[in-house]
Design an enzyme around this catalytic site. Structure first.
Site, mmCIF file in Angstrom:
data_model
loop_
_atom_site.group_PDB
_atom_site.id
_atom_site.type_symbol
_atom_site.label_atom_id
_atom_site.label_comp_id
_atom_site.label_asym_id
_atom_site.label_seq_id
_atom_site.Cartn_x
_atom_site.Cartn_y
_atom_site.Cartn_z
ATOM 1 N N ASP A 1 -7.789 -7.467 0.174
ATOM 2 C CA ASP A 1 -6.817 -7.732 1.231
ATOM 3 C C ASP A 1 -7.454 -7.341 2.547
ATOM 4 O O ASP A 1 -8.338 -6.473 2.591
ATOM 5 C CB ASP A 1 -5.547 -6.888 1.069
ATOM 6 C CG ASP A 1 -5.758 -5.490 1.627
ATOM 7 O OD1 ASP A 1 -6.461 -4.697 0.975
ATOM 8 O OD2 ASP A 1 -5.259 -5.193 2.737
ATOM 9 N N ASP B 1 0.862 -1.175 0.000
ATOM 10 C CA ASP B 1 0.000 0.000 0.000
ATOM 11 C C ASP B 1 0.902 1.230 0.000
ATOM 12 O O ASP B 1 2.131 1.115 -0.060
ATOM 13 C CB ASP B 1 -0.931 -0.032 1.218
ATOM 14 C CG ASP B 1 -0.152 -0.019 2.513
ATOM 15 O OD1 ASP B 1 1.077 0.173 2.478
ATOM 16 O OD2 ASP B 1 -0.765 -0.211 3.570
ATOM 17 N N CYS C 1 -13.307 -28.614 6.422
ATOM 18 C CA CYS C 1 -12.040 -27.996 6.001
ATOM 19 C C CYS C 1 -10.937 -29.041 5.956
ATOM 20 O O CYS C 1 -10.853 -29.895 6.839
ATOM 21 C CB CYS C 1 -11.678 -26.871 6.969
ATOM 22 S SG CYS C 1 -10.138 -26.028 6.562
#
Lengths: 379, 379
Positions: free
Chosen positions: A268, A94, A306
């Site tokens: 993100d 960023d 999962c």
């Protein structure tokens, strides 16, 4: 060859969501993609090899944090951020703007840039569009962001209008200062809070500068999910279809799916790792606070749907024990699970798009998961 | 088949050090061996797979800690400690005695056992030889320890004499209480501080009970290395040659080598992981405090003679950055290195014994490394 290419592969004929891929100097990753955040040149608790095993093709690092510590000069001397942190896939930084506005103190914004005192030792610092780009050029990620101002969502129209105009001028200055357009793709950041005409002005300004990709900033900063989706509804169509679109700071499972449905390619967020360290995990049935006493004798995995490393090998009871005993391996196991959960979710989302079935996938997912409701105690 | 077998393979003809192997219900490991410590059912910061990659064949867990949290009943319900913590190789628990004497408060020792207040919530608790064995039977490690008293090294002769006699009686009571001699090997612990005749009495008492292995306790508790080696010089020969000998709580590289030279087969210590988390690592050149400012721009590995995961992939500068930034991945990288360093050192020691060359190996090692000097600031 430009630093970045976006290839549109398929558009879901019912939902309009898009499947694509992004080619960087450090490999290609499919989109839509969630990008784990490695603020200080490490995705907290996880090794690069683990992120690769999970299918992460691109991760984030924070310009503000690395500027302060260890300093971009040290990272550059190490051979760049990829080498410094042992990550050979896509890397994005960023601009540092968001942190200056959220972490630093005594901010003073002028046309030239921002003066502030940093959150580590209170030293006075100055960040300008040119300085941000200079740091990002030194760090050497594949994708970098222009310096922007991220005003609060409920700031006044007049303030946001002036801020958007300045962010556009800063974007142009950053583009001029950029030293490595051949190997680092600089994105512009669309701001404008909840105002449609200001988002339109911001998008128009930035698109005229022809960035290789566009970010949407100023969301997930306190407004409701409905408001965020509303802004995406009118903002995404203002962006060119042949460039990637990155929704910054968004990482709850429901918001990812709803963002993809509106044409977003990249996301993100620190959410998965931050809540993991406090003992909250994402499961196919919704949020689960594994630190709670009710899991002390629960020998089932975090999520029986999962197949991540954590769920294949450890029980809720063991993970709860580690977290209660302040063992960092517990935070590692929950972080692994949460990051895997989002990367795996995005894989399922891409598969659904390929089959023109994202609407159905969304319906099934929400029926089980619902909206992600943060628990203040666990953040 | 007994729970444990010791096979003597070779004796170094110059030094007298011995090479062997220990067969447990969870695999065979070569000796001499260093055993990483997983106090709370996890070797701090490290995954079981990482320990296996490093060559760890046996690890430790602490009875006192697991009794308090999560409780041995939960571990038993999980299917035992191996399953609870996802470790399928050798596993050893101490008796809890050392922690009662080092961590707990308001201790009151009687013939029956020890009353104390635990260090977590101050609750009053009672540990007897039978209770310790009961907990260890519930936890289910391959090797377990008798409850002993570990008096200070410089305690009076009369106190130590009475303490040794009681520890022998406790060892006998523990042996009688042991429910699973077929699958868990119970060791006796030789005490006696620095007094030759008391060590001899302790060894004689325990050997008459025919334990499958013997520990030497009460060392590395403040006495000098020279004093420790002196005690080993006269104590080890008091133990049977056909059983393993375990020197408890010793883990500095120099002390390991000197212990092996005196006939020790097994060692454990929190030293490698504890100093790692504070930023101190062991290298072939000696101790290195990687957190120090001088390593900020040092892009070489922790030890250029080391081929561990950390040294193959990360620089001192990166690791220093992580530690300074309080990133747990930094502690993980230094912990990995230090545990690997000791496991690799013991591998080199075994190779040297096989070639009757441990004396030469010791001389070379000490010439580079010297004695391990702890740095109070970094503990």
């Amino acid at each position: 060859m430009p630093a970045l290419e976006y290839h549109l592969k398929h558009i879901d004929k019912h939902s309009g969501a898009r499947l694509g891929e992004i080619v960087t100097p450090h490999g290609t990753f499919p989109t839509p993609m969630f990008m784990p955040v490695g603020t200080q040149a490490t995705v907290k608790t996880l090794a690069p090899e683990e992120l690769k095993t999970m299918g992460a093709g691109v991760i984030l690092a924070n310009t503000y944090h690395l500027w302060l510590r260890p300093g971009e000069d040290i990272v550059e001397e190490a051979g760049g951020l990829h080498k410094f942190m042992n990550w050979d896939r896509g890397l994005l930084t960023d601009s540092g703007g968001f942190q200056v506005f959220s972490l630093a103190k005594n901010r003073d914004i002028t046309e030239e840039g921002v003066t502030f005192r940093n959150h580590l030792n209170g030293a006075k610092m100055f960040l300008s569009p040119e300085k941000a780009i200079g740091i990002e050029n030194a760090l050497g990620p594949d994708i970098m962001m222009s310096l922007d101002e991220c005003p609060p969502f409920f700031e006044s129209y007049d303030y946001v209008k002036a801020s958007v105009a300045r962010t556009s001028r800063w974007a142009e200055r950053g583009l001029k200062a950029h030293q490595h357009p051949d190997r680092q793709a600089l994105f512009g950041i669309v701001q404008g809070a909840g105002f449609r005409d200001l988002r339109a002005q911001s998008a128009k300004d930035l698109v005229s500068l022809d960035f290789p990709g566009y970010s949407i900033g100023g969301l997930s900063v306190g407004e409701s999910k409905q408001e965020m989706n509303h802004v995406l509804d009118f903002t995404v169509p203002m962006l060119p279809a042949n460039k990637p679109r990155y929704l910054m700071g968004v990482g709850s499972p429901d918001a990812l799916i709803d963002g993809v449905l509106r044409g977003i390619d990249m996301f993100d967020c620190v959410l998965p790792t931050r809540i993991a360290r406090k003992g909250t995990v994402m499961t196919s049935y919704g949020r689960l606070v594994v630190k709670n006493a009710q899991y002390a004798r629960d020998f089932t995995p975090l999520d029986d749907n999962c197949d991540c490393y954590t769920c294949r090998n450890y029980s809720r009871a063991y993970i709860r024990h580690l977290l209660k005993a302040n063992e960092s391996f517990g935070e590692r196991l929950t972080s692994y699970h949460n990051v895997y959960f989002l990367l795996h979710l995005m894989k399922q989302v891409r598969e659904a798009i390929a089959e023109d079935a994202l609407n159905d996938f969304r319906q099934d997912f929400f029926a089980r998961y619902g909206y992600f409701k943060p628990n203040a105690k666990n953040f």
